[in-house]
Design a protein around this motif. Structure first.
Motif, short mmCIF file in Angstrom:
data_model
loop_
_atom_site.label_atom_id
_atom_site.label_comp_id
_atom_site.label_asym_id
_atom_site.label_seq_id
_atom_site.Cartn_x
_atom_site.Cartn_y
_atom_site.Cartn_z
N GLY A 106 0.83 -1.21 0.00
CA GLY A 106 0.00 0.00 0.00
C GLY A 106 0.86 1.25 0.00
O GLY A 106 1.86 1.34 -0.73
N ASN A 107 0.54 2.21 0.85
CA ASN A 107 1.31 3.46 0.87
C ASN A 107 2.68 3.31 1.52
O ASN A 107 3.50 4.22 1.46
N MET A 108 2.97 2.16 2.14
CA MET A 108 4.29 1.90 2.73
C MET A 108 5.28 1.44 1.66
O MET A 108 6.49 1.54 1.84
N GLY A 109 4.78 0.89 0.58
CA GLY A 109 5.66 0.41 -0.49
C GLY A 109 6.44 -0.83 -0.08
O GLY A 109 6.11 -1.52 0.88
N TRP A 110 7.47 -1.12 -0.84
CA TRP A 110 8.35 -2.28 -0.62
C TRP A 110 9.48 -1.78 0.26
O TRP A 110 10.42 -1.15 -0.21
N ASN A 111 9.37 -2.06 1.57
CA ASN A 111 10.24 -1.46 2.55
C ASN A 111 10.47 -2.42 3.71
O ASN A 111 9.74 -3.38 3.86
N THR A 112 11.42 -2.12 4.55
CA THR A 112 11.67 -2.97 5.72
C THR A 112 10.65 -2.67 6.82
O THR A 112 9.95 -1.66 6.77
N ASN A 113 10.62 -3.55 7.79
CA ASN A 113 9.76 -3.39 8.97
C ASN A 113 8.29 -3.24 8.63
O ASN A 113 7.58 -2.40 9.19
N PHE A 114 7.84 -4.04 7.71
CA PHE A 114 6.43 -4.08 7.33
C PHE A 114 6.03 -5.54 7.20
O PHE A 114 6.80 -6.34 6.69
N ASN A 115 4.83 -5.89 7.65
CA ASN A 115 4.39 -7.27 7.59
C ASN A 115 3.61 -7.51 6.29
O ASN A 115 2.42 -7.24 6.20
N TYR A 116 4.33 -7.99 5.28
CA TYR A 116 3.72 -8.23 3.97
C TYR A 116 2.80 -9.45 3.98
O TYR A 116 1.89 -9.54 3.17
N THR A 117 3.03 -10.36 4.91
CA THR A 117 2.14 -11.53 5.03
C THR A 117 0.74 -11.07 5.43
O THR A 117 -0.25 -11.48 4.82
N THR A 118 0.66 -10.20 6.42
CA THR A 118 -0.63 -9.67 6.84
C THR A 118 -1.27 -8.88 5.71
O THR A 118 -2.47 -9.00 5.45
N TRP A 119 -0.48 -8.07 5.03
CA TRP A 119 -1.00 -7.26 3.92
C TRP A 119 -1.58 -8.17 2.83
O TRP A 119 -2.69 -7.96 2.37
N ALA A 120 -0.83 -9.20 2.43
CA ALA A 120 -1.28 -10.11 1.36
C ALA A 120 -2.49 -10.93 1.77
O ALA A 120 -3.36 -11.23 0.93
N TYR B 66 15.58 -10.36 5.56
CA TYR B 66 15.59 -10.61 7.00
C TYR B 66 14.88 -9.49 7.76
O TYR B 66 14.43 -9.68 8.89
N GLY B 67 14.76 -8.33 7.16
CA GLY B 67 14.03 -7.21 7.76
C GLY B 67 12.56 -7.21 7.41
O GLY B 67 11.85 -6.25 7.68
N GLY B 68 12.09 -8.30 6.78
CA GLY B 68 10.67 -8.44 6.49
C GLY B 68 10.28 -8.23 5.04
O GLY B 68 9.11 -8.32 4.69
N MET B 69 11.26 -7.93 4.19
CA MET B 69 10.91 -7.66 2.79
C MET B 69 10.77 -8.96 2.01
O MET B 69 11.63 -9.35 1.22
N LYS B 70 9.64 -9.63 2.26
CA LYS B 70 9.29 -10.84 1.52
C LYS B 70 7.78 -10.98 1.52
O LYS B 70 7.12 -10.59 2.48
N ILE B 71 7.28 -11.50 0.42
CA ILE B 71 5.83 -11.64 0.29
C ILE B 71 5.51 -12.88 -0.52
O ILE B 71 6.16 -13.16 -1.54
#
Length: 173
Positions: free
Chosen positions: A33-47, A116-121
């Motif tokens: 979303g507005n956070m983009g592809w960045n560290t310290n974001f939970n992409y699993t929850t987003w997806a 490792y900082g969470g940038m995976k989806i």
């Protein structure tokens, strides 16, 4: 007899052709979303809050000088291994678009340690569900609606063919 302007014929022809095209819906998802592809974001929850369908797109927005977008297999996704990506979607602009054109699971990570900082989806892509069915019709009107629907399917191409033939007749006569 008054001649129909060419522009009117063009508009009518284009309108008829557009009506004959099937409806398609595809979504371009900005990853995070507005956070983009960045560290310290939970992409699993987003997806998990989204439904991804065949022919949708993933849009990755990130710092092009530091990060990247790599498609990997499930094992490399789980271990954040970027040594052997299936596909490197990084174009260098920090604005990468990935078509989801096959129904399957997709796994994306950012290499250079950012995984490792969470940038995976992980994204599960499925077929687009069929359009909703019409409400039940009373038995007395079924025949009329069926004939009307069949007539509409046949009528549009026939009208287009007649219009084309008429135009050719007037143009060459």
């Amino acid at each position: 007899m008054q001649k129909v302007p060419t522009m009117v014929k063009l508009i009518v022809t284009c309108t008829v052709m557009l009506l004959m095209l099937p409806e398609t819906y595809a979504t371009r998802w900005t990853v995070g979303g507005n956070m983009g592809w960045n560290t310290n974001f939970n992409y699993t929850t987003w997806a998990n809050t989204k439904h991804f369908y065949k022919d949708d797109w993933l849009f990755f927005v990130y710092d092009r000088n530091q990060m990247n977008v790599l498609e990997v297999n499930k094992t490399d996704y789980e271990s954040c291994n970027s040594d052997h990506p299936l596909h490197n979607w990084t174009t260098g602009a920090g604005r990468d678009v990935v078509p989801l054109n096959v129904t399957r699971n997709y796994y994306f990570i950012s290499g250079k340690g950012f995984c490792y900082g969470g940038m995976k989806i992980a994204v599960h892509v499925e077929k687009l569900p069929p359009p909703p069915k019409a409400a039940p019709i009373k038995s007395g009107t079924t025949t009329t609606l069926t004939v009307s629907y069949k007539t509409q399917i046949v009528l549009l191409p026939v009208l287009f063919a007649i219009g084309t033939a008429w135009d050719a007749f007037i143009h060459f006569w």
